[in-house]
Write a protein that holds these residues in place. Structure first.
Motif, short mmCIF file in Angstrom:
data_model
loop_
_atom_site.label_atom_id
_atom_site.label_comp_id
_atom_site.label_asym_id
_atom_site.label_seq_id
_atom_site.Cartn_x
_atom_site.Cartn_y
_atom_site.Cartn_z
N GLN A 141 -25.90 -29.55 11.49
CA GLN A 141 -25.51 -30.57 12.46
C GLN A 141 -26.68 -30.90 13.37
OE1 GLN A 141 -22.00 -29.02 14.58
NE2 GLN A 141 -20.79 -30.64 13.63
N VAL A 142 -26.81 -32.18 13.71
CA VAL A 142 -27.66 -32.59 14.83
C VAL A 142 -26.71 -32.95 15.96
CG1 VAL A 142 -29.32 -34.25 15.70
CG2 VAL A 142 -29.55 -33.35 13.37
N ARG A 143 -26.88 -32.25 17.08
CA ARG A 143 -25.98 -32.42 18.22
C ARG A 143 -26.76 -32.90 19.44
NH1 ARG A 143 -23.89 -27.24 16.30
NH2 ARG A 143 -24.40 -26.13 18.24
N ILE A 150 -23.66 -35.58 14.25
CA ILE A 150 -23.84 -35.99 12.86
C ILE A 150 -24.02 -34.72 12.04
CG2 ILE A 150 -26.34 -36.35 13.16
CD1 ILE A 150 -26.16 -38.60 11.06
N SER A 151 -23.31 -34.64 10.90
CA SER A 151 -23.32 -33.43 10.08
C SER A 151 -23.84 -33.75 8.69
CB SER A 151 -21.91 -32.84 9.99
OG SER A 151 -21.41 -32.54 11.28
N PHE A 152 -24.52 -32.76 8.09
CA PHE A 152 -25.12 -32.91 6.76
C PHE A 152 -24.65 -31.77 5.87
CE2 PHE A 152 -28.08 -34.51 9.97
CZ PHE A 152 -28.28 -35.82 9.55
N VAL A 153 -24.11 -32.11 4.71
CA VAL A 153 -23.64 -31.12 3.74
C VAL A 153 -24.45 -31.31 2.46
CG1 VAL A 153 -21.68 -30.33 2.37
CG2 VAL A 153 -21.32 -31.09 4.73
N ILE A 160 -24.77 -35.18 1.97
CA ILE A 160 -23.54 -35.89 2.30
C ILE A 160 -23.44 -35.91 3.83
CG2 ILE A 160 -21.03 -35.93 2.05
CD1 ILE A 160 -21.59 -33.95 -0.42
N VAL A 161 -23.35 -37.11 4.40
CA VAL A 161 -23.37 -37.27 5.85
C VAL A 161 -21.95 -37.50 6.36
CG1 VAL A 161 -24.22 -38.65 7.77
CG2 VAL A 161 -25.71 -38.19 5.81
N ILE A 191 -21.68 -40.84 2.26
CA ILE A 191 -21.33 -40.87 3.68
C ILE A 191 -19.81 -40.80 3.78
CG2 ILE A 191 -21.26 -42.31 5.78
CD1 ILE A 191 -24.01 -43.35 4.98
N ILE A 192 -19.35 -40.02 4.76
CA ILE A 192 -17.92 -39.92 5.02
C ILE A 192 -17.67 -40.35 6.46
CG2 ILE A 192 -15.96 -38.34 5.24
CD1 ILE A 192 -17.27 -36.68 2.97
N TYR A 193 -16.83 -41.37 6.63
CA TYR A 193 -16.35 -41.76 7.95
C TYR A 193 -15.03 -41.01 8.18
CZ TYR A 193 -19.22 -46.11 7.40
OH TYR A 193 -20.21 -47.03 7.21
#
Length: 701
Positions: A141-143, A150-153, A160-161, A191-193
C-alpha cells in the motif's frame, strides 16, 4: 412506565459521558462570566478566538476518559514501512499544488492542543503516514498520498491495483514510489474499483492508458451498476452537495491548530486531475469468484452500505481480506453531512457479519481503502465483530428509542453507543458521528417530521425569527444574553438565541461576530472532523462572507461522458426553472444514431419529462444527433445551436423550441448563501449553455 421525557432525562449529559460518548458540551457546569477573548495568536483568521477555559476543560475531560493505553493502532500503522515519501508536495498538472503534506506536520510537533479534541488529534497523527508499506509479501500500500490509500497485489504478469486515489497526479506519484522499491518494473495488469465514490477511481489515468483498457489488455473490475451510481450521485443534487462540502470538509479552513486538522478517513482530498475510465467487467452476483491476472479472488457485493454500490474482496491464497470502505478505523456515515441517501446500517452490519463468517475466520490480514491493515486472525475478528455490532446497535437502539417517542430532534441527545464500543478506537466517530448518524437512522425510517403539528409546515427561519427577536426584547438584549451564555460556556443555548437574531437581521455584524465566536468554541470541542469543520466553516463565513475556497477541477470530461443520455435529460429537468416554463408545451423526439437510443422529451405543466425507447407520432421537433456529438454540448465545448448550424445535428420541425427550452434553464451557484448575510463577497457565476451538463466536483468519501 417509562415516559419519553424520562428517556430524554436519562441521556448522556455527564462529563464522563462526553469523554467517551462524544457529546458536545458540559453545559450544566456553573461558571462565572469570562472577559471577551482576544484574537488567538497564530489563528488563521484575524478575528479568530482562542479556546475558552470551558473548551479547555471539555477537552481535558475527554482526554482523561479516552483509552489512550491502547496503542495498537500506532503499532499497526508503522508496521511494514518500506520507504517514506521524501517529496512533501506533489504538483498538479495544471501548475497548482495537488497535495501538500507539509501543512500537516504541526500535528506531530506536540502531544496535545487546546483547540483540537485529543481523539481527533490522535487519528490525524495516524493519518500522517506518508509512504510505501508492505501488507504481506505480494500486497503493498501507498498511504498518505490522498484521502484514500492505493493498494497493489502481485499478479501473474503485473500488479493488480485496488482503488487508484482521487487524482492522476497523486496516483502517478504513488506508482513511482512503488516502482522505485517493489514494483520490479512490472506494469499494471488490472484495476479494481471497490465502490462508487470518487476517491476510489479518480486517479486512474495516472497509472494506466485508456487504450490499454479498451484493447482488453488491462481489465477494470467494479460492482454491478457502478457507472449509474457513480455519476448520478454527483448530478441530481450535485451543486447542493458541493456547497455542503465547504462545511463537512472545511474547504475554506487552513490546516492549523485552530482550523482544519484532517478528515478522519485521511488528511484531505487532493486537488489534481480527476478522470474516469469505465469498467470492463462487473461483479454481478452476491458472491462471485474468478481469477484476476492469475490471482484467485472472491468478490462480495455489498450494495447500499458505505456506498450505493460497493464490494469486499477475499484473496484466499494470501488469506487476505479487502474490506473496501465497509470496515476502516472509524464509525462511518449513515447520514453524511454533504447530503446523500441515508445508508442502511442494519444491512451494513449483516454484510460485515457475512464477511466475518465467509472469510474472516480464516483471514490473516485485513486491509482497506483508508487507514492501515490489521494482522492476525484474532485481531481481524475483533475489528469485524465490533464494527458489525456498531452499525447494528445504532440501527436497533435508535429505533428502540423512536418506538418510545424519541424524535429526530431529540435522538442525538439520547442515543449512546454502548460503553464497550465507545472504548474501542476503531468505533469512534471520525467520519460519521453518533449524533448525526442517530438522526439519520430516524430520517431513513420515519423522515424529517417529529410528529408535532407545530413543526409540520414551519415558517422559514427568516420569517419566524423577527417575532422571536421582538418577543425577546430586541437585538441588544439578545446579544447581551448571548454573550453571557457564551462566557458561561453554555454555547448550545447561546446558539439558540443568537442564531435567531442573525436570521432576523442578516446584516447585524455584532450578532454575526458573536455567533461566529460561539460556533468556533463548539467546533474546537468536536471529536468528529465533519462536525468540527462545519462549525468552524460557519464561523469563517460569518466573519468573512462567502469566498471561492479551494477548487478541484470539477467538470471532468470523463464523468460527463459517463452520464447516460437519460441521466442528462433528467438533470435538465432539475436545472429547469418551472416558473419560466409556465404556458409552454411541446414534444421533442431525440434520436442518437450512433448508440441506437431514442427518447420522447415533453414539456407540459411546467415540467420536463423524458422516456427512453419511444417516439411521438407527431412531435413538434425531431432532433437527431450522435451521442458522441451530444457529449460536446454536455461538456460545454460546442453549443447545440452551433452543432445544428454546421449540420452535425439534424432538426425537423420547430427549431425555435430549443431556444425556448434553453431559456428556462438556470445556472446553479456553487456558493449560495448558507449563513444569513454572508453572500456579499460571492463571485459572479459563469453562465453555462442551456444544454450543458454541470455535474460539479466529484464527491469523495
Amino acid at each position: 412506565m417509562v415516559s419519553r421525557r424520562d428517556i430524554l432525562k436519562s441521556g448522556p449529559a455527564s462529563a464522563a459521558a462526553f469523554a467517551i460518548g462524544g457529546n458536545f458540551l458540559l453545559e450544566g457546569t456553573p461558571a462565572r462570566a469570562d472577559t471577551p477573548a482576544p484574537p488567538a495568536a497564530g489563528h488563521f483568521h484575524p478575528r479568530g478566538k482562542a479556546p475558552s477555559r470551558h473548551t479547555v476543560a471539555v477537552l481535558k475531560a475527554a482526554r482523561e476518559g479516552l483509552p489512550f493505553h491502547d496503542t495498537r493502532d500506532f503499532d499497526e500503522q508503522k508496521r511494514g514501512l518500506i520507504a517514506p515519501m521524501t517529496e512533501m508536495v506533489i504538483a498538479a498538472d495544471g501548475g497548482h499544488v495537488a497535495w501538500d503534506m507539509n501543512s500537516f506536520q504541526f500535528l506531530d510537533q506536540q502531544q496535545e492542543f487546546d483547540s483540537i479534541h485529543p481523539s481527533l488529534h490522535r487519528i490525524s497523527r495516524l493519518n500522517n503516514n506518508y509512504g510505501l508499506y508492505e501488507v504481506v509479501p505480494g500486497i503493498y500500500q501507498v498511504r498518505g498520498f490522498d484521502l484514500s490509500d492505493i493498494s497493489f497485489v502481485r499478479g501473474k504478469t503485473g500488479w493488480i491495483v485496488f482503488d487508484p486515489l482521487v487524482s492522476a497526479e497523486t496516483a502517478r506519484a504513488a506508482w513511482r514510489l512503488f516502482q522505485a522499491h517493489k514494483g520490479e518494473g512490472l506494469p499494471v495488469s488490472a484495476i479494481i474499483y471497490s465502490h462508487t465514490h470518487g476517491d476510489h477511481w479518480g486517479g486512474v489515468r495516472g497509472i494506466v492508458d485508456e487504450a490499454d483498457v479498451r484493447s482488453g489488455k488491462i481489465p477494470i473490475i467494479a460492482p454491478i451498476d457502478f457507472m449509474d451510481f457513480t455519476v448520478s450521485e454527483n448530478v441530481y443534487a450535485g451543486n447542493a452537495m458541493n456547497r455542503r462540502l465547504f462545511y463537512q470538509y472545511g474547504l475554506l479552513l487552513k490546516a492549523a491548530p485552530h482550523g482544519y486538522v484532517g478528515q478522519g478517513l485521511g488528511t484531505r482530498v487532493s486537488a489534481g486531475s480527476v478522470g474516469l475510465i469505465a469498467p470492463t467487467r462487473f461483479v454481478r452476483e452476491p458472491i462471485e469468484e474468478f481469477e484476476v491476472d492469475g490471482v484467485r479472488m472472491v468478490f462480495q457485493n455489498t450494495p447500499n452500505t458505505e456506498a450505493p454500490r460497493e464490494m469486499n474482496t477475499w484473496i484466499p491464497d494470501l488469506k487476505a481480506l479487502w474490506m473496501a470502505e465497509n470496515v476502516t478505523a472509524t464509525l462511518h456515515n449513515i447520514y453524511t453531512l454533504r447530503g446523500a441517501q441515508v445508508r442502511d446500517p442494519l444491512a451494513w452490519s449483516k454484510y460485515i457479519s457475512e464477511a466475518l463468517y465467509r472469510f474472516g475466520l480464516q483471514a490473516e490480514v485485513m486491509f482497506a481503502s483508508h487507514h492501515w491493515p490489521r494482522w492476525g486472525n484474532a485481531r481481524i475478528q475483533e475489528i469485524l465483530r465490533g464494527q458489525r455490532d456498531l452499525y447494528a446497535n445504532m440501527n436497533n437502539q435508535v429505533l428502540h428509542l423512536a418506538n418510545q417517542g424519541v424524535t429526530i430532534n431529540e435522538i442525538h441527545n439520547v442515543y449512546e453507543v454502548p460503553k464497550s464500543l465507545q472504548a474501542r478506537w476503531d468505533c469512534r466517530g471520525y467520519h460519521g458521528s453518533p449524533q448525526h448518524n442517530a438522526r439519520g437512522v430516524i430520517q431513513r425510517y420515519l423522515g424529517f417530521w417529529d410528529c408535532n403539528p407545530a413543526t409540520l409546515i414551519p415558517l422559514s427561519p427568516s420569517d419566524s425569527a423577527p417575532l422571536y427577536v421582538e418577543m425577546m426584547g430586541g437585538s441588544a438584549k439578545i446579544i447581551a444574553r448571548g454573550r453571557a451564555l457564551h462566557d458561561e460556556g453554555k454555547y448550545m443555548l447561546a446558539v439558540e438565541i443568537v442564531n435567531k437574531l442573525v436570521q432576523a437581521e442578516p446584516q447585524n455584524t455584532e450578532a454575526k461576530e458573536l455567533l461566529a465566536d460561539i460556533f468556533e468554541q463548539i467546533g474546537y470541542q468536536q471529536e468528529n472532523p465533519g462536525l468540527r469543520n462545519s462549525f468552524l466553516n460557519g464561523a469563517y463565513e460569518l466573519r468573512s462572507g462567502i469566498s471561492q475556497g479551494e477548487k478541484v477541477s470539477s467538470s471532468s470530461p470523463d464523468v460527463i461522458r459517463a452520464m447516460t443520455t437519460e441521466l442528462f435529460l433528467n438533470f435538465l429537468g432539475i436545472r429547469m426553472d418551472s416558473r419560466k416554463a409556465e404556458g409552454l408545451r411541446f414534444t421533442i423526439n431525440l434520436v442518437t444514431p450512433d448508440n441506437g437510443e431514442k427518447f420522447i422529451i415533453e414539456l407540459d405543466n411546467a415540467t420536463l419529462t423524458n422516456i427512453a425507447g419511444f417516439q411521438a407520432e407527431k412531435p413538434d421537433l425531431t432532433l437527431t444527433i450522435n451521442r458522441s456529438d451530444l457529449e460536446q454540448t454536455m461538456m460545454g465545448t460546442k453549443t447545440l445551436a452551433a452543432q445544428i448550424a454546421d449540420g452535425t445535428a439534424k432538426v425537423t420541425g420547430d427549431v425555435s423550441i430549443l431556444a425556448k427550452l434553453a431559456a428556462t434553464m438556470i445556472d446553479f451557484d456553487p456558493r449560495f448563501e448558507v449563513m444569513p448575510g454572508t453572500a456579499a463577497k460571492a463571485k459572479e457565476v459563469v453562465a453555462a449553455d442551456g444544454f450543458e451538463a454541470v455535474p460539479e466536483k466529484i464527491i469523495a468519501e
